[in-house]
Scaffold this active site. Structure first.
Site, mmCIF file in Angstrom:
data_model
loop_
_atom_site.group_PDB
_atom_site.id
_atom_site.type_symbol
_atom_site.label_atom_id
_atom_site.label_comp_id
_atom_site.label_asym_id
_atom_site.label_seq_id
_atom_site.Cartn_x
_atom_site.Cartn_y
_atom_site.Cartn_z
ATOM 1 N N TYR A 50 9.426 10.041 -4.351
ATOM 2 C CA TYR A 50 8.914 8.676 -4.168
ATOM 3 C C TYR A 50 10.056 7.737 -3.763
ATOM 4 C CZ TYR A 50 7.559 4.006 -5.909
ATOM 5 O OH TYR A 50 7.332 2.657 -6.046
ATOM 6 N N GLY B 23 0.814 -1.225 0.000
ATOM 7 C CA GLY B 23 0.000 0.000 0.000
ATOM 8 C C GLY B 23 0.837 1.260 0.000
ATOM 9 N N ASN C 125 13.037 -0.021 -7.121
ATOM 10 C CA ASN C 125 14.307 0.257 -7.802
ATOM 11 C C ASN C 125 14.604 1.761 -7.822
ATOM 12 O OD1 ASN C 125 13.735 1.389 -10.793
ATOM 13 N ND2 ASN C 125 12.090 -0.001 -10.226
ATOM 14 N N ILE D 122 1.656 5.365 -2.137
ATOM 15 C CA ILE D 122 1.805 6.044 -3.426
ATOM 16 C C ILE D 122 2.900 5.312 -4.197
ATOM 17 C CG2 ILE D 122 2.450 8.216 -4.547
ATOM 18 C CD1 ILE D 122 -0.183 8.484 -3.066
HETATM 19 P P1 NAI Z 1 -0.743 0.806 -7.110
HETATM 20 O O1 NAI Z 1 -0.656 2.292 -7.095
HETATM 21 O O2 NAI Z 1 -1.444 0.135 -8.215
HETATM 22 O O3 NAI Z 1 -1.397 0.305 -5.742
HETATM 23 C C1 NAI Z 1 -1.108 0.904 -4.503
HETATM 24 C C2 NAI Z 1 -2.344 0.801 -3.648
HETATM 25 O O4 NAI Z 1 -2.053 1.445 -2.402
HETATM 26 C C3 NAI Z 1 -3.569 1.497 -4.267
HETATM 27 O O5 NAI Z 1 -4.619 0.572 -4.447
HETATM 28 C C4 NAI Z 1 -3.924 2.587 -3.280
HETATM 29 O O6 NAI Z 1 -5.306 2.771 -3.091
HETATM 30 C C5 NAI Z 1 -3.246 2.086 -1.985
HETATM 31 N N1 NAI Z 1 -2.962 3.205 -1.090
HETATM 32 C C6 NAI Z 1 -2.445 4.410 -1.405
HETATM 33 N N2 NAI Z 1 -2.409 5.201 -0.307
HETATM 34 C C7 NAI Z 1 -2.920 4.470 0.703
HETATM 35 C C8 NAI Z 1 -3.184 4.755 2.071
HETATM 36 N N3 NAI Z 1 -2.902 5.933 2.614
HETATM 37 N N4 NAI Z 1 -3.720 3.770 2.826
HETATM 38 C C9 NAI Z 1 -4.021 2.568 2.278
HETATM 39 N N5 NAI Z 1 -3.815 2.243 0.994
HETATM 40 C C10 NAI Z 1 -3.271 3.198 0.223
HETATM 41 O O7 NAI Z 1 0.764 0.285 -6.984
HETATM 42 P P2 NAI Z 1 1.346 -1.121 -7.435
HETATM 43 O O8 NAI Z 1 1.912 -0.973 -8.780
HETATM 44 O O9 NAI Z 1 0.372 -2.188 -7.148
HETATM 45 O O10 NAI Z 1 2.584 -1.256 -6.442
HETATM 46 C C11 NAI Z 1 2.449 -1.878 -5.170
HETATM 47 C C12 NAI Z 1 3.642 -1.495 -4.301
HETATM 48 O O11 NAI Z 1 4.838 -1.942 -4.921
HETATM 49 C C13 NAI Z 1 3.799 0.006 -4.099
HETATM 50 O O12 NAI Z 1 4.241 0.245 -2.773
HETATM 51 C C14 NAI Z 1 4.881 0.389 -5.089
HETATM 52 O O13 NAI Z 1 5.615 1.525 -4.615
HETATM 53 C C15 NAI Z 1 5.729 -0.866 -5.092
HETATM 54 N N6 NAI Z 1 6.425 -1.039 -6.363
HETATM 55 C C16 NAI Z 1 5.742 -1.408 -7.487
HETATM 56 C C17 NAI Z 1 6.398 -1.621 -8.674
HETATM 57 C C18 NAI Z 1 5.703 -2.130 -9.914
HETATM 58 O O14 NAI Z 1 6.391 -2.512 -10.839
HETATM 59 N N7 NAI Z 1 4.376 -2.136 -9.971
HETATM 60 C C19 NAI Z 1 7.855 -1.392 -8.772
HETATM 61 C C20 NAI Z 1 8.473 -0.980 -7.535
HETATM 62 C C21 NAI Z 1 7.776 -0.841 -6.377
HETATM 63 C C1 15L Z 2 7.957 1.687 -9.480
HETATM 64 O O1 15L Z 2 8.423 1.875 -8.350
HETATM 65 C C2 15L Z 2 6.534 1.976 -9.770
HETATM 66 O O2 15L Z 2 5.700 1.691 -8.667
HETATM 67 C C3 15L Z 2 6.014 1.243 -10.998
HETATM 68 O O3 15L Z 2 4.789 1.815 -11.393
HETATM 69 C C4 15L Z 2 7.018 1.277 -12.145
HETATM 70 O O4 15L Z 2 7.186 2.609 -12.560
HETATM 71 C C5 15L Z 2 8.336 0.711 -11.665
HETATM 72 O O5 15L Z 2 8.793 1.336 -10.494
HETATM 73 C C6 15L Z 2 9.446 0.786 -12.725
HETATM 74 O O6 15L Z 2 10.509 1.330 -12.418
HETATM 75 O O7 15L Z 2 9.242 0.285 -13.816
#
Ligand code: NAI
Ligand code: 15L
Length: 264
Positions: free
Chosen positions: A135, A71, A111, A73
């Site tokens: 971030y 969870g 990353n 941003i």
């Molecule tokens: P996403 O943005 O799709 O999901 C994040 C979720 O966190 C959202 O559903 C949102 O409602 C929730 N959220 C935001 N603020 C909140 C709060 N105050 N309280 C409770 N929930 C809250 O992100 P995604 O892509 O699913 O990523 C998941 C995690 O992995 C994140 O922490 C992101 O930083 C990390 N991450 C993701 C990557 C990727 O490739 N998708 C790469 C690197 C890190």
């Molecule tokens: C992240 O940390 C972001 O949450 C994801 O949306 C992608 O941008 C990922 O890194 C990336 O570097 O591809």
């Protein structure tokens, strides 16, 4: 195997990929987010929670022996939006963990903690952070907090600097950073099984050919990614752009170009 795994950020993109296979790593699952995802699978419970609300987070963690903390941003944003979700929220998580009795935590770092290393550098988990965004700085904070709560209170965390966890790479850079959901699941299984986890930092990345990240320091986990972005290479090669572009210069790609975002 975890007995009961809490998944924060359960309405987000990574959770959507992982949830269908989470039963292989835990006996019970509690999902949480600000609001419920479109559907909650049978056999899983959902509890809405704002991570910025400390009392709600304590209640949320009750009865869980593992937390997959997704969870918050997940991209560059204004500091006023990053602060409650990624700074206060992670503090609340660790305070709740301390109060309810030390569940094992998987912290979704990024990353972008090391985004200003160049793509021609190969780095391991001992390098100094070089965040590429506010971030990325918030994830450095989370990594440090995890370390503090391990050294002070013995709370174990796997700090995963996730590359790009999507169904497939979206661009040329992601051929290096792609992390398949199957590899994520097998990593979670090892994190749940290993007798002593400690507080390791590792890179969440599949076995891609053009890899920048060296996970040799976490051999004790016994985890080997099985997938590779190789299968998507032809699809993305045509999109390759000039190496002087930040997208191809720095590991964090375009995150290095984001301005400091102000609230309007
Ligand atoms: P996403 O943005 O799709 O999901 C994040 C979720 O966190 C959202 O559903 C949102 O409602 C929730 N959220 C935001 N603020 C909140 C709060 N105050 N309280 C409770 N929930 C809250 O992100 P995604 O892509 O699913 O990523 C998941 C995690 O992995 C994140 O922490 C992101 O930083 C990390 N991450 C993701 C990557 C990727 O490739 N998708 C790469 C690197 C890190
Ligand atoms: C992240 O940390 C972001 O949450 C994801 O949306 C992608 O941008 C990922 O890194 C990336 O570097 O591809």
């Amino acid at each position: 195997m975890f007995e009961k795994l809490l998944v924060t950020g359960a309405a987000g993109g990574v959770a959507k990929l992982l949830i269908p296979n989470l039963h292989s790593v835990t006996r019970a699952i509690k999902l949480s987010d600000l609001a419920a995802p479109a559907s909650v699978p049978d056999g899983m419970e959902f509890e809405a929670c704002d991570l910025a609300d400390e009392a709600s987070v304590v209640k949320l963690l009750e009865g869980c022996d593992g937390v997959l903390h997704l969870g918050g941003i997940s991209t560059e944003d204004s500091f006023s939006r990053i602060l409650p979700a990624n700074i206060v929220g992670v503090y609340n998580l660790y305070e709740a963990a301390r109060q309810i009795g030390s569940p094992r935590i998987v912290f979704a770092s990024s990353n972008h903690v090391v985004g200003y290393y160049r793509q021609d550098e190969r780095i391991d988990n001992t390098v100094l952070p070089k965040p590429d965004s506010l971030y990325g700085v918030s994830k450095v904070f989370g990594e440090s907090l995890a370390r503090l709560y391990f050294d002070k209170f013995g709370i174990e965390t796997a700090i995963i600097r996730i590359g790009s966890c999507f169904e497939k790479p979206h661009d040329y850079r992601m051929l290096s950073t792609w992390f398949s959901s199957d590899d994520f699941i097998s990593l979670l299984a090892r994190i749940g099984e290993v007798p002593a986890l400690g507080c390791p930092i590792l890179y969440g990345v599949s076995d891609n050919e053009a890899a920048w990240w060296d996970n040799s320091q976490i051999g004790f986990l016994g985890w080997q990614p099985q997938d590779s972005s190789r299968q998507f290479r032809d699809e993305q090669t045509k999109e390759r752009i000039d190496r002087s572009d930040s997208h191809s210069l720095y590991q964090g790609g375009r995150f290095t170009e984001f301005p400091i975002i102000k609230d309007t």
